[in-house]
Structures are given as C-alpha cells and as structure tokens.
Scaffold this motif. Structure first.
Motif, PDB file in Angstrom:
ATOM      1  N   VAL A 113       6.597  62.216  43.467  1.00 13.48           N
ATOM      2  CA  VAL A 113       6.290  63.550  42.939  1.00 13.48           C
ATOM      3  C   VAL A 113       5.355  63.379  41.751  1.00 13.48           C
ATOM      4  N   LYS A 114       4.153  63.926  41.877  1.00 14.27           N
ATOM      5  CA  LYS A 114       3.172  63.878  40.806  1.00 14.27           C
ATOM      6  C   LYS A 114       2.747  65.296  40.457  1.00 14.27           C
ATOM      7  N   LEU A 115       2.469  65.505  39.189  1.00 15.65           N
ATOM      8  CA  LEU A 115       1.964  66.802  38.748  1.00 15.65           C
ATOM      9  C   LEU A 115       0.673  66.596  37.985  1.00 15.65           C
ATOM     10  N   LEU A 116      -0.409  67.157  38.513  1.00 16.90           N
ATOM     11  CA  LEU A 116      -1.700  67.145  37.829  1.00 16.90           C
ATOM     12  C   LEU A 116      -1.827  68.449  37.052  1.00 16.90           C
ATOM     13  N   LYS A 117      -2.065  68.336  35.752  1.00 14.54           N
ATOM     14  CA  LYS A 117      -2.129  69.515  34.896  1.00 14.54           C
ATOM     15  C   LYS A 117      -3.029  69.204  33.704  1.00 14.54           C
ATOM     16  N   THR A 118      -3.124  70.114  32.761  1.00 22.74           N
ATOM     17  CA  THR A 118      -3.733  69.817  31.468  1.00 22.74           C
ATOM     18  C   THR A 118      -2.652  69.965  30.403  1.00 22.74           C
ATOM     19  N   TRP A 119      -2.883  69.405  29.235  1.00 20.10           N
ATOM     20  CA  TRP A 119      -1.851  69.411  28.185  1.00 20.10           C
ATOM     21  C   TRP A 119      -1.492  70.826  27.742  1.00 20.10           C
ATOM     22  N   GLY A 163       0.485  75.047  34.387  1.00 22.27           N
ATOM     23  CA  GLY A 163       1.105  73.748  34.584  1.00 22.27           C
ATOM     24  C   GLY A 163       2.502  73.683  33.994  1.00 22.27           C
ATOM     25  N   LEU A 164       2.704  74.389  32.872  1.00 18.04           N
ATOM     26  CA  LEU A 164       4.021  74.410  32.229  1.00 18.04           C
ATOM     27  C   LEU A 164       5.091  74.974  33.154  1.00 18.04           C
ATOM     28  N   ARG A 165       4.720  75.962  33.938  1.00 26.94           N
ATOM     29  CA  ARG A 165       5.670  76.543  34.890  1.00 26.94           C
ATOM     30  C   ARG A 165       6.265  75.464  35.793  1.00 26.94           C
ATOM     31  N   ILE A 166       5.396  74.573  36.221  1.00 30.15           N
ATOM     32  CA  ILE A 166       5.826  73.545  37.168  1.00 30.15           C
ATOM     33  C   ILE A 166       6.679  72.496  36.465  1.00 30.15           C
ATOM     34  N   VAL A 167       6.291  72.137  35.246  1.00 27.86           N
ATOM     35  CA  VAL A 167       7.101  71.205  34.456  1.00 27.86           C
ATOM     36  C   VAL A 167       8.519  71.752  34.309  1.00 27.86           C
ATOM     37  N   TRP A 168       8.616  73.021  33.915  1.00 25.05           N
ATOM     38  CA  TRP A 168       9.936  73.640  33.738  1.00 25.05           C
ATOM     39  C   TRP A 168      10.731  73.640  35.030  1.00 25.05           C
ATOM     40  N   ALA A 169      10.088  74.033  36.123  1.00 26.15           N
ATOM     41  CA  ALA A 169      10.789  74.127  37.411  1.00 26.15           C
ATOM     42  C   ALA A 169      11.332  72.772  37.839  1.00 26.15           C
ATOM     43  N   ILE A 207      14.305  67.003  38.948  1.00 29.72           N
ATOM     44  CA  ILE A 207      13.422  66.154  39.762  1.00 29.72           C
ATOM     45  C   ILE A 207      12.584  65.252  38.860  1.00 29.72           C
ATOM     46  N   GLN A 208      12.611  63.954  39.129  1.00 30.38           N
ATOM     47  CA  GLN A 208      11.767  63.004  38.409  1.00 30.38           C
ATOM     48  C   GLN A 208      10.325  63.136  38.910  1.00 30.38           C
ATOM     49  N   PHE A 209       9.372  63.135  37.995  1.00 34.56           N
ATOM     50  CA  PHE A 209       7.975  63.272  38.414  1.00 34.56           C
ATOM     51  C   PHE A 209       7.049  62.563  37.440  1.00 34.56           C
ATOM     52  N   ASP A 210       5.894  62.187  37.930  1.00 34.78           N
ATOM     53  CA  ASP A 210       4.848  61.617  37.089  1.00 34.78           C
ATOM     54  C   ASP A 210       3.901  62.733  36.673  1.00 34.78           C
ATOM     55  N   SER A 211       3.678  62.873  35.371  1.00 33.01           N
ATOM     56  CA  SER A 211       2.782  63.904  34.862  1.00 33.01           C
ATOM     57  C   SER A 211       1.429  63.284  34.537  1.00 33.01           C
ATOM     58  N   ILE A 212       0.368  63.865  35.092  1.00 37.82           N
ATOM     59  CA  ILE A 212      -0.986  63.350  34.891  1.00 37.82           C
ATOM     60  C   ILE A 212      -1.832  64.451  34.261  1.00 37.82           C
ATOM     61  N   ASP A 213      -2.252  64.225  33.019  1.00 38.18           N
ATOM     62  CA  ASP A 213      -3.079  65.218  32.334  1.00 38.18           C
ATOM     63  C   ASP A 213      -4.548  65.018  32.696  1.00 38.18           C
ATOM     64  N   GLU A 214      -5.168  66.093  33.144  1.00 33.39           N
ATOM     65  CA  GLU A 214      -6.563  66.067  33.575  1.00 33.39           C
ATOM     66  C   GLU A 214      -7.481  66.557  32.459  1.00 33.39           C
ATOM     67  N   VAL A 232      -6.276  72.724  38.184  1.00 37.96           N
ATOM     68  CA  VAL A 232      -4.854  72.418  38.054  1.00 37.96           C
ATOM     69  C   VAL A 232      -4.073  73.719  37.879  1.00 37.96           C
ATOM     70  N   PRO A 233      -2.746  73.669  38.120  1.00 36.61           N
ATOM     71  CA  PRO A 233      -1.942  72.506  38.472  1.00 36.61           C
ATOM     72  C   PRO A 233      -1.991  72.185  39.968  1.00 36.61           C
ATOM     73  N   VAL A 234      -1.695  70.920  40.252  1.00 40.26           N
ATOM     74  CA  VAL A 234      -1.531  70.465  41.633  1.00 40.26           C
ATOM     75  C   VAL A 234      -0.260  69.633  41.684  1.00 40.26           C
ATOM     76  N   LEU A 235       0.618  69.954  42.607  1.00 39.65           N
ATOM     77  CA  LEU A 235       1.817  69.150  42.844  1.00 39.65           C
ATOM     78  C   LEU A 235       1.557  68.261  44.049  1.00 39.65           C
ATOM     79  N   VAL A 236       1.837  66.987  43.893  1.00 38.71           N
ATOM     80  CA  VAL A 236       1.705  66.041  45.009  1.00 38.71           C
ATOM     81  C   VAL A 236       3.098  65.533  45.345  1.00 38.71           C
ATOM     82  N   HIS A 237       3.562  65.840  46.553  1.00 37.10           N
ATOM     83  CA  HIS A 237       4.906  65.452  46.998  1.00 37.10           C
ATOM     84  C   HIS A 237       4.782  64.576  48.242  1.00 37.10           C
ATOM     85  N   ASN A 238       5.101  63.317  48.077  1.00 36.63           N
ATOM     86  CA  ASN A 238       4.990  62.352  49.176  1.00 36.63           C
ATOM     87  C   ASN A 238       3.617  62.391  49.837  1.00 36.63           C
ATOM     88  N   GLY A 239       2.588  62.451  49.000  1.00 34.16           N
ATOM     89  CA  GLY A 239       1.214  62.392  49.493  1.00 34.16           C
ATOM     90  C   GLY A 239       0.613  63.717  49.886  1.00 34.16           C
TER      91      GLY A 239
END
Length: 226
Positions: A5-11, A16-22, A28-35, A54-61
């Motif tokens: 689970v990866k999340l592409l967002k900006t700081w 993007g914050l909506r997705i972080v909160w959710a 759910i453990q996820f990798d956060s990538i700031d663009e 952004v945001p883009v959620l990447v789930h299993n590719g």
C-alpha cells in the motif's frame, strides 16, 4: 503475503490528508511518498497518467486516483471501522455532501481568500450560505457521520485546519461560535481526535505557503484590466 500500500501525495495536500486519515482509521500500514508537483516523478506519471496529480493510492500494484474515489475504495477493501453506513440513502447523502464540500464550499471559501473589496464581500456571502447548509447537517450529531468519524467527516476535514490558516492570513473570521456553533464544535472535536491531530501539516509552513499563493493571486487580479 504482505499487502503493498503506497500513497502518493504532497505534504500540504488537503485531499491527500483524507487518505492518510482513512488508512490510519482502518489500521492499514502504508508507505507515504511526497511528490513535488513542479517536478513530477516517473512514479506519479506511471500511476496517474490521465490527470498526473495526487493523491494516488497504489494497492498491490493497482492505482486509484481522486480522493473521494480512493476513500470509497479503502472502505470497500478493508471492512473494519466502516466509513460509510450501509443504508443506501445515508450513503448517497454522504457522497452528495462530500461533493458539495469540494465543488461549492471549498471554492467559495477560496474565493474569499484571493479576492478583495466588493468581490471579496460577495464571495463571503456565498461562502456563508454554503456553510449554513453544513451547519444544518450537524443538528443532533457529534460528527457528520453520527457518533464517530466517517466518510463525510474525512471529506470535510480540511475545514478543521485550513480555515484557521486562511482566517489568519486574510484577517476575516469565517466560522465563529455565534454563526456556526455546531460547525465550530465539530471542527474542534474532529481536529482533536488523535489520528487526525497527529497528521496535520506544520502550521507555520502552511501559513508561509498560502501567504505566497494569496499574494500571487492578488497580484494577478490587480494586473487584470478593469
């Protein structure tokens, strides 16, 4: 096999914050990538070739774009701590008001922030009318979703932080106890929830960013022929 689970967002991204909160509410453990949107990464262009934002959620590719769509995907994929209720009408209403928040509330408040004089006064009237509708939605409820944070709270969560920044920069009080007691109470309750509170971007950094944006917008407006 562990999920990817990866999340592409900006700081500073409201969306993007909506997705972080959710993801945090779901545990759910996820990798956060700031663009850097001025220099978009190959990863962002690969996973969101249509809008390239952004945001883009990447789930299993597999990638999902657009924050409200991502919220629904998260809720349907991980069933624990549901964000949307199962009642079809209530679910439809949450979607409706979330879109209203993006299309009407956010744009009208932003107009107040980047305008001056008579144009600003007119924009403020529109913003107040939109906020009145949200105030009505909170009658008899702690959160928009009822007694706990849900889909609509996450969709409107930017209000609990950005409003303070914009009020500070423009010196205009938009949400106060006299006009919007329920909305103000919700903002305080929502922002103090631990998972929400720990995820806010740095206040001073936000102030600096939006001050620059506001100054640039006002200069552009002043340069326009009347």
């Amino acid at each position: 096999m562990a999920e990817e689970v990866k999340l592409l967002k900006t700081w500073s991204s409201l969306f993007g914050l909506r997705i972080v909160w959710a993801l945090k509410l779901k545990g759910i453990q996820f990798d956060s990538i700031d663009e850097d949107l001025a220099n978009k990464s190959p990863l962002l262009l690969q996973y969101n070739p249509v809008y390239k934002k952004v945001p883009v959620l990447v789930h299993n590719g597999k990638s999902i774009s657009e924050s409200l769509v991502i919220l629904e995907y998260i809720d349907e994929t991980w069933r624990q701590n549901p964000l949307l209720c199962q009642d079809p009408y209530e679910k439809a209403m949450a979607r409706f008001w979330a879109k209203f928040g993006d299309d009407k509330v956010l744009s009208s408040i932003w107009s107040v922030f980047i305008k001056q004089g008579k144009e600003q006064e007119e924009a403020l009237e529109v913003a107040m009318e939109n906020l009145k509708l949200l105030e009505e939605n909170l009658k008899g409820k702690k959160f928009f979703g009822g007694e706990k944070i849900g889909f609509l709270d996450l969709a409107l969560g930017w209000l609990a932080n950005l409003i303070c920044v914009l009020e500070e920069l423009s010196d205009i009080k938009i949400i106060d106890k006299e006009r919007f007691p329920l909305l103000l109470g919700w903002m305080q309750e929502f922002s103090q929830a631990p998972i929400i509170n720990e995820s806010w971007p740095p206040h001073d950094k936000l102030l600096t960013k939006f001050q620059i944006i506001r100054e640039n917008q006002l200069k552009l407006a002043a340069a326009q022929p009347t």
